[in-house]
Motif scaffolding. Structure first.
Motif, PDB file in Angstrom:
ATOM      1  N   GLY A 118     -40.580 -28.524   9.786  1.00 18.58           N
ATOM      2  CA  GLY A 118     -41.463 -27.760  10.541  1.00 18.58           C
ATOM      3  C   GLY A 118     -40.763 -26.390  10.591  1.00 18.58           C
ATOM      4  N   GLN A 119     -39.491 -26.293  10.410  1.00 20.49           N
ATOM      5  CA  GLN A 119     -38.792 -24.989  10.394  1.00 20.49           C
ATOM      6  C   GLN A 119     -39.632 -23.930   9.199  1.00 20.49           C
ATOM      7  OE1 GLN A 119     -36.628 -23.206  12.747  1.00 20.49           O
ATOM      8  NE2 GLN A 119     -37.696 -24.930  14.074  1.00 20.49           N
ATOM      9  N   GLU A 121     -42.057 -24.517   7.482  1.00 19.29           N
ATOM     10  CA  GLU A 121     -43.530 -24.408   7.745  1.00 19.29           C
ATOM     11  C   GLU A 121     -43.771 -23.175   8.532  1.00 19.29           C
ATOM     12  OE1 GLU A 121     -45.229 -28.200   8.691  1.00 19.29           O
ATOM     13  OE2 GLU A 121     -45.168 -28.910   6.725  1.00 19.29           O
ATOM     14  N   ALA A 122     -43.145 -23.225   9.724  1.00 16.80           N
ATOM     15  CA  ALA A 122     -43.487 -22.176  10.731  1.00 16.80           C
ATOM     16  C   ALA A 122     -43.191 -20.746  10.031  1.00 16.80           C
ATOM     17  CB  ALA A 122     -42.487 -22.382  11.881  1.00 16.80           C
ATOM     18  N   ALA A 123     -42.085 -20.633   9.206  1.00 21.49           N
ATOM     19  CA  ALA A 123     -41.737 -19.376   8.590  1.00 21.49           C
ATOM     20  C   ALA A 123     -42.873 -19.131   7.506  1.00 21.49           C
ATOM     21  CB  ALA A 123     -40.448 -19.671   7.730  1.00 21.49           C
ATOM     22  N   TYR A 124     -43.294 -20.071   6.819  1.00 23.21           N
ATOM     23  CA  TYR A 124     -44.167 -19.751   5.854  1.00 23.21           C
ATOM     24  C   TYR A 124     -45.649 -19.186   6.541  1.00 23.21           C
ATOM     25  CZ  TYR A 124     -41.839 -22.051   1.982  1.00 23.21           C
ATOM     26  OH  TYR A 124     -41.206 -22.482   0.805  1.00 23.21           O
ATOM     27  N   SER A 125     -45.967 -20.083   7.788  1.00 17.89           N
ATOM     28  CA  SER A 125     -47.203 -19.843   8.372  1.00 17.89           C
ATOM     29  C   SER A 125     -47.301 -18.284   8.805  1.00 17.89           C
ATOM     30  CB  SER A 125     -47.313 -20.791   9.491  1.00 17.89           C
ATOM     31  OG  SER A 125     -46.557 -20.363  10.581  1.00 17.89           O
ATOM     32  N   LEU A 126     -46.196 -17.538   9.007  1.00 22.08           N
ATOM     33  CA  LEU A 126     -45.859 -16.276   9.665  1.00 22.08           C
ATOM     34  C   LEU A 126     -45.944 -15.425   8.524  1.00 22.08           C
ATOM     35  CD1 LEU A 126     -43.099 -16.860  12.250  1.00 22.08           C
ATOM     36  CD2 LEU A 126     -45.608 -16.032  12.448  1.00 22.08           C
ATOM     37  N   PHE A 136     -33.580 -15.962   6.746  1.00 21.73           N
ATOM     38  CA  PHE A 136     -33.628 -15.837   8.042  1.00 21.73           C
ATOM     39  C   PHE A 136     -33.841 -17.008   8.986  1.00 21.73           C
ATOM     40  CE2 PHE A 136     -35.476 -11.766   5.950  1.00 21.73           C
ATOM     41  CZ  PHE A 136     -34.663 -10.925   6.618  1.00 21.73           C
ATOM     42  N   ILE A 137     -34.392 -18.212   8.458  1.00 23.26           N
ATOM     43  CA  ILE A 137     -34.546 -19.094   9.199  1.00 23.26           C
ATOM     44  C   ILE A 137     -33.729 -20.594   8.779  1.00 23.26           C
ATOM     45  CG2 ILE A 137     -36.506 -20.777  10.106  1.00 23.26           C
ATOM     46  CD1 ILE A 137     -36.861 -17.681  10.706  1.00 23.26           C
ATOM     47  N   GLN A 141     -29.279 -21.729  10.264  1.00 27.04           N
ATOM     48  CA  GLN A 141     -29.380 -22.945  11.177  1.00 27.04           C
ATOM     49  C   GLN A 141     -28.553 -23.996  10.322  1.00 27.04           C
ATOM     50  OE1 GLN A 141     -32.911 -24.298  13.086  1.00 27.04           O
ATOM     51  NE2 GLN A 141     -33.696 -22.581  12.140  1.00 27.04           N
TER      52      GLN A 141
END
Lengths: 216, 254
Positions: A118-119, A121-126, A136-137, A141
């Motif tokens: 999910g992390q 994917e969220a980065a890609y979706s932005l 950055f993501i 972490q």
């Protein structure tokens, strides 16, 4: 059994000089090993066979053969091949870095792959690129999770640096062996060397746990 | 005539030998709100994730404003900057404060100045009713707050389309309303939206068109009145009646 403090005192300046070298070799090897390890770890995660296969082979070789043998090969083989003569300190740093890189590569890979899909994917979706998503993501972490494993690896590296006494790099073990030979004593030189290594590794593990708490 | 915002032509997707999307054809017009309903496993989330290529379809075409996503020369990250997505599990970045969650992509991807990105973020946080949460970390937010931040994060890129993948399914019931309210406002402002949801009342209220999916196919589509009041297809009828039955049973138990 008598315990001769006088020979320890006699050798303190040399052992401390050796300790400085042990620290220097360890720090440089940790830094270089981590950089190589990051590159190799990413290579091993690549979707391209041409990158993945050599990186796997590298890791298998350096994890699967003794560090002692690797040190001798770098000292008598690799370094003279490149610069025409050998240099024990350079050989020590390179052998330890190459060896450590195989382990840190696996730490990076495991840490990155433990992140939830999910992390990324969220980065890609932005609209982030793969590199931006990692930088950055994912890595900030994942590195937190990697600290305990890195702590282990760095402590092992400090202790394993004692093996480079065999190629006459004048670090802690080199001078302890000298002390043992000169006075034909066992306990004083090796207990004293143990104490110095213990102080180094214990400080390192404390430092890492502070770091872990700060980042958490 | 303008190109539709999204056009999908004969889309197929399978995981291994398992076909999950079969021959999907659909269009989404500018400013249209399309809701996709259907039983779990019907392929609706997979379909939504194809629209920004988080899933790679095997064949077919997806056009965003006439631009093909299947074109090998296209930079997929460029398309994604125009297509925002909100996930069931929020997927906020836990290592960043709320404000940084919202500004990171505009700064790094759109190359906005920090000041511009921050003022946009502050404006969006006000819009989703969370101005006071700018400087906290996501783990101190409730589910409903986290999802509203996730919506603000997607909006910060100023996308032309918003995709919502079951945005309220992971929320406690009392938090569903606050998220749906934000989505209703967006719909009113004219955002083009594709929403996968199980919230039937919400679908009825905000959507211009409803698609019913089952077993990887669009079984029926129409206005909310057509789908909810007089569905023509047997499978749509049985899906909606099972749901109504379940809801009335739940009301009865309460």
């Amino acid at each position: 059994m008598d315990f001769r403090m006088d020979i320890i005192i006699d050798y303190i300046p040399l052992i401390l000089k050796g300790a400085m070298l042990t620290i220097g070799i360890s720090i440089l090897s940790i830094i270089l090993g981590s950089i190589f390890g990051l590159v190799i770890g990413f290579g091993k995660m690549s979707s391209r066979m041409i990158l993945r296969w050599p990186m796997s082979a590298y890791i298998n070789f350096f994890r699967g053969t003794p560090l002692y043998v690797q040190i001798l090969m770098v000292h008598f083989g690799l370094i003279p091949m490149v610069i025409g003569r050998t240099d024990p300190i350079a050989a020590a740093i390179i052998a330890l870095s190459l060896n450590s890189a195989a382990y840190t590569a696996e730490i990076f890979r495991a840490g990155i792959q433990s992140m939830s899909a999910g992390q990324i994917e969220a980065a890609y979706s932005l609209g982030m690129s793969h590199r931006q998503a990692m930088q950055f993501i994912i890595l900030p972490q994942a590195i937190k999770r990697m600290i305990p494993a890195f702590g282990n690896e760095f402590i092992v590296l400090v202790k394993d640096s004692s093996l480079v006494a065999i190629i006459a790099a004048p670090e802690i073990m080199y001078w302890s062996n000298g002390m043992s030979g000169q006075y034909s004593r066992i306990w004083e030189p090796y207990l004293f060397a143990s104490l110095i290594y213990f102080i180094l590794t214990y400080s390192l593990s404390k430092l890492l746990s502070v770091l872990e708490r700060k980042l958490a | 005539m303008m190109d539709p915002m999204i056009e999908v032509i004969d889309l197929h997707k399978s995981f291994g030998s398992q076909a999950v999307l079969k021959q999907i054809n659909m269009k989404v017009l500018h400013q249209e709100v399309v809701v996709i309903i259907g039983p779990s496993g019907s392929g609706k989330s997979t379909f939504l994730r194809c629209l920004n290529l988080l899933e790679q379809p095997q064949s077919g075409q997806i056009l965003i404003e006439g631009q093909s996503l299947m074109d090998p020369n296209i930079q997929i990250s460029t398309i994604r900057t125009e297509v925002g997505m909100v996930f069931q599990q929020f997927n906020l970045f836990p290592h960043m404060k709320v404000i940084d969650n919202i500004t990171i992509a505009p700064i790094q991807v759109r190359k906005w100045s920090v000041e511009k990105a921050r003022s946009k973020a502050i404006e969006l946080l006000a819009k989703v009713g969370l101005s006071e949460k700018a400087n906290v970390y996501p783990d101190s937010l409730s589910g409903g707050q986290a999802q509203r931040v996730a919506i603000a994060r997607a909006l910060a890129m100023e996308p032309k389309i918003m995709l919502f993948d079951e945005p309220t399914s992971a929320l406690d019931p009392e938090m569903v309303g606050e998220v749906l309210a934000v989505m209703k406002d967006l719909a009113k402002e004219g955002m083009t939206m594709v929403i996968v949801t199980h919230e039937m009342d919400f679908a009825r209220e905000v959507s211009d068109r409803v698609l019913f999916m089952e077993q990887g196919m669009i079984v029926e589509e129409g206005t909310p009145e057509e789908i909810f009041e007089r569905p023509t297809h047997e499978r749509t009828k049985s899906f909606l009646s099972r749901r109504d039955g379940y809801l009335s049973l739940r009301k009865y138990k309460e």
